[in-house]
Design an enzyme around this catalytic site. Sequence first.
Site, short mmCIF file in Angstrom:
data_model
loop_
_atom_site.label_atom_id
_atom_site.label_comp_id
_atom_site.label_asym_id
_atom_site.label_seq_id
_atom_site.Cartn_x
_atom_site.Cartn_y
_atom_site.Cartn_z
CB SER A 127 31.78 2.30 78.39
OG SER A 127 32.40 2.37 77.13
CE1 TYR A 152 30.96 -1.91 76.33
CE2 TYR A 152 30.70 -3.50 78.11
CZ TYR A 152 31.25 -2.33 77.60
OH TYR A 152 32.10 -1.59 78.38
CE LYS A 156 29.95 -1.25 81.01
NZ LYS A 156 30.33 -1.64 82.40
C1 WQD Z 1 40.57 0.73 69.25
C2 WQD Z 1 40.92 1.10 67.83
C3 WQD Z 1 39.96 -0.36 66.15
C4 WQD Z 1 42.24 -3.93 67.14
C5 WQD Z 1 36.22 -1.08 72.94
C6 WQD Z 1 34.85 -1.05 73.53
C7 WQD Z 1 34.82 -0.06 74.66
C8 WQD Z 1 35.89 -0.41 75.65
C9 WQD Z 1 37.27 -0.40 74.96
C10 WQD Z 1 35.02 -1.78 77.41
C11 WQD Z 1 39.73 0.96 66.87
C12 WQD Z 1 41.50 -0.43 66.15
C13 WQD Z 1 41.73 -2.65 67.16
C14 WQD Z 1 43.04 -4.35 66.06
C15 WQD Z 1 42.79 -2.20 65.05
N1 WQD Z 1 35.66 -1.67 76.24
N2 WQD Z 1 42.01 -1.81 66.12
N3 WQD Z 1 43.29 -3.47 65.04
O1 WQD Z 1 36.62 -0.57 69.97
O2 WQD Z 1 37.54 1.69 70.73
O3 WQD Z 1 36.49 0.18 72.39
O4 WQD Z 1 37.18 -1.37 73.92
O5 WQD Z 1 34.60 -0.90 78.10
O6 WQD Z 1 33.57 -0.14 75.27
O7 WQD Z 1 33.96 -0.63 72.55
O8 WQD Z 1 38.68 -0.41 71.44
O9 WQD Z 1 40.92 -1.44 71.34
O10 WQD Z 1 38.98 -2.62 70.19
O11 WQD Z 1 39.90 -0.54 69.20
O12 WQD Z 1 43.03 -1.40 64.11
O13 WQD Z 1 43.54 -5.52 65.98
O14 WQD Z 1 41.90 0.17 67.35
O15 WQD Z 1 39.48 -0.35 64.82
O16 WQD Z 1 39.83 2.00 65.92
P1 WQD Z 1 37.29 0.26 71.01
P2 WQD Z 1 39.64 -1.35 70.56
#
Ligand code: WQD
Length: 343
Positions: A127, A152, A156
């Site tokens: 990741s 987590y 990785k």
């Molecule tokens: C994306 C953006 C949130 C939800 C994570 C893990 C990464 C991978 C993918 C496994 C961010 C914003 C989110 C919401 C929002 N997982 N958001 N409202 O955090 O980039 O990555 O998932 O491998 O390892 O860290 O993904 O989809 O949670 O968030 O505004 O209800 O969407 O703040 O900017 P993230 P995400």
Amino acid sequence: MKEKILVTGGTGYIGSHTTVELLAAGYDVVIIDNLSNSNIGVLDGIEAIAGQRPEFVEGDCTDIETLHRLFKEHPGITGIINFAASKAVGESIHKPLLYYRNNLMSVCNLLELMPQYGVKGFVFSSSCTVYGEPDKNPIDETAPIKPATSPYGNTKQIAEEIISDYVHSGAPIKSILLRYFNPIGAHPTALIGELPVGVPQNLVPYLTQTAAGIRQELTVFGDDYNTPDGSCIRDYIDVNDLAKAHVVAMDRILHRPDTDSVEVFNLGTGRGLSVLELIRAFEAATGVKVPHKIGPRREGDIEKIWADPAKANNVLGWKAEAPIEDTMRHAWAWQCHLKETNA
Ligand code: WQD
């Protein structure tokens, strides 16, 4: 004789899409999954798409005897694609030992058994979290690995080191580490997709559930970041493009004798999209409005990160192709399929 690949976590989101692409490429597939975060019904979707049902073993990769039985009962496995892991960033902070045991013991067990059973290739699901908050974007594979911001993310980083150390100790195997950016979307048939358990933590499943009326309103976690519209930027990669990259990586390990024993590739589109831009892309692609509001920042969020995919494009020979509009339409079609089937 078809080559046989073991896909751990193969009834999961990326694992199921990768199994479809492996079958389409002419591989046979054995899935092992403990079904702790996925549904066995996914096998029906894979079969309906691929026209072939993968072999399935319900089991846990942290149990080495389970793996011995699997390799004995399914001889001829030449490669492993390892997805099986716990993956909720927030949960890992509250349950670190579960994450270290599950995510690292499984890797050690698989690696240890590969030489015994003649398995040559190990593709690892890593990741972009290994990079932390990048100093600059786009980010390539030479960017520094920063201290993980969650157990987590640390699993990785540690798993990558375990794999490299094992290969460099002389183990007769080769490995490719694939560092994903943000996987999103679903299969174009809407027969498989993301199946979040409980309230989705990730943006796109929460967005599609809001569009479907399952959630009342999407909260954008902050619009006061140092980005053009103030919301965070990510590199959202279509899950089908991501799945295809795993087949290319396995082909490379098994059929290209001249490659390095361990290689690393960033898998992204090279395009950064903000949260607000993604919401607009979904609404434009589907014609469906997403009720949303601005809320406070989410702790631990990175401000902006997107890939420089040049190495994957030029060395691996893979490129993300799906336009974001198609990805949004597939995500919406999958959400509608779930609602119709009351899944
Ligand atoms: C994306 C953006 C949130 C939800 C994570 C893990 C990464 C991978 C993918 C496994 C961010 C914003 C989110 C919401 C929002 N997982 N958001 N409202 O955090 O980039 O990555 O998932 O491998 O390892 O860290 O993904 O989809 O949670 O968030 O505004 O209800 O969407 O703040 O900017 P993230 P995400």
